[in-house]
Design a protein around this motif. Sequence first.
Motif, PDB file in Angstrom:
ATOM      1  N   ASP A  88      14.133 -42.097  50.485  1.00 41.94           N
ATOM      2  CA  ASP A  88      13.511 -40.902  51.055  1.00 41.94           C
ATOM      3  C   ASP A  88      12.517 -40.362  50.034  1.00 41.94           C
ATOM      4  N   VAL A  89      11.285 -40.208  50.462  1.00 38.34           N
ATOM      5  CA  VAL A  89      10.228 -39.732  49.562  1.00 38.34           C
ATOM      6  C   VAL A  89       9.818 -38.327  49.996  1.00 38.34           C
ATOM      7  N   HIS A  90       9.857 -37.371  49.085  1.00 33.98           N
ATOM      8  CA  HIS A  90       9.485 -35.980  49.360  1.00 33.98           C
ATOM      9  C   HIS A  90       8.206 -35.644  48.603  1.00 33.98           C
ATOM     10  N   HIS A  91       7.237 -35.119  49.333  1.00 34.83           N
ATOM     11  CA  HIS A  91       5.980 -34.704  48.708  1.00 34.83           C
ATOM     12  C   HIS A  91       6.047 -33.208  48.389  1.00 34.83           C
ATOM     13  N   TYR A  92       5.639 -32.885  47.226  1.00 36.80           N
ATOM     14  CA  TYR A  92       5.651 -31.483  46.799  1.00 36.80           C
ATOM     15  C   TYR A  92       4.215 -31.054  46.528  1.00 36.80           C
TER      16      TYR A  92
END
Length: 262
Positions: free
Chosen positions: A251-255
């Motif tokens: 799971d990749v989360h962009h901030y």
Amino acid sequence: MFQLGPVLLKSIILLLVGRYVIRLILRVFGKTLEKYEIDPSLATFLKSFLNAILWVLLIISVATTLGLEMTSFIAIIGAAGLAVGLALQGSLSNFAGGVLILIFKPFRIGDTIEAQGTLGSVETIDILYTKIRNFDNKVVTVPNGALANNSITNFSQKPTRRVDINVGVAYGTDLKKTRKVILDVLKLDERIHEEPAPVVLFTSFGDSSLDLTVRAWTDAGNLWPVFWDNMENIKEALEEHEIEVPFPQRDVHHYYPEEKKE
């Protein structure tokens, strides 16, 4: 000249009679080994070893009859033996290793073993070397000294083997249902023993899956067929019951930080 003739004749007679006696002793010795069901590999080695000793004794006896001084003769043999021993130090180590293998029998011809980085079936056990045929039909010759002095894994010594199959299912899967599905598949295979009974164990939380280990017992000769067949059967059964077998995923989360105010 007249004295040499009888001595020479006596030596020839001794040589001929000695050769006959050696053959007779070896024949009796061989029948004795067969009677007590000595391993063929060990029997061949013992007969060869006894034959060599008897011939050395016969040659010494003939030399004595010819009038050769035994002190000088034995000294020459000793010096030659020492030189040969130093030159063949590695071979003597392999010879000793072969003797230990034949006596203690960590493996036999036809056994599947893993030793010295080689996994395969034992084809021959010679005095100096053992030949192992691996599963892509290559023959590896391994010195007996190395075999006798290092660890050997024998896969054929016991009549039964345990089959281990690793299965991963998705997080959120009902493990009780999964366990029942897998055990039902194993019950259909008559090659799997009822005792000890097959088990399905939850072993770890993987990165992308709940990891299970399937353990079942079968005859040693059925190990790989049981493994391959049930790997496929378990996969099909899980798909039939809509139990997901996951693949690695992230799971990749962009901030996005707030833009700096000017």
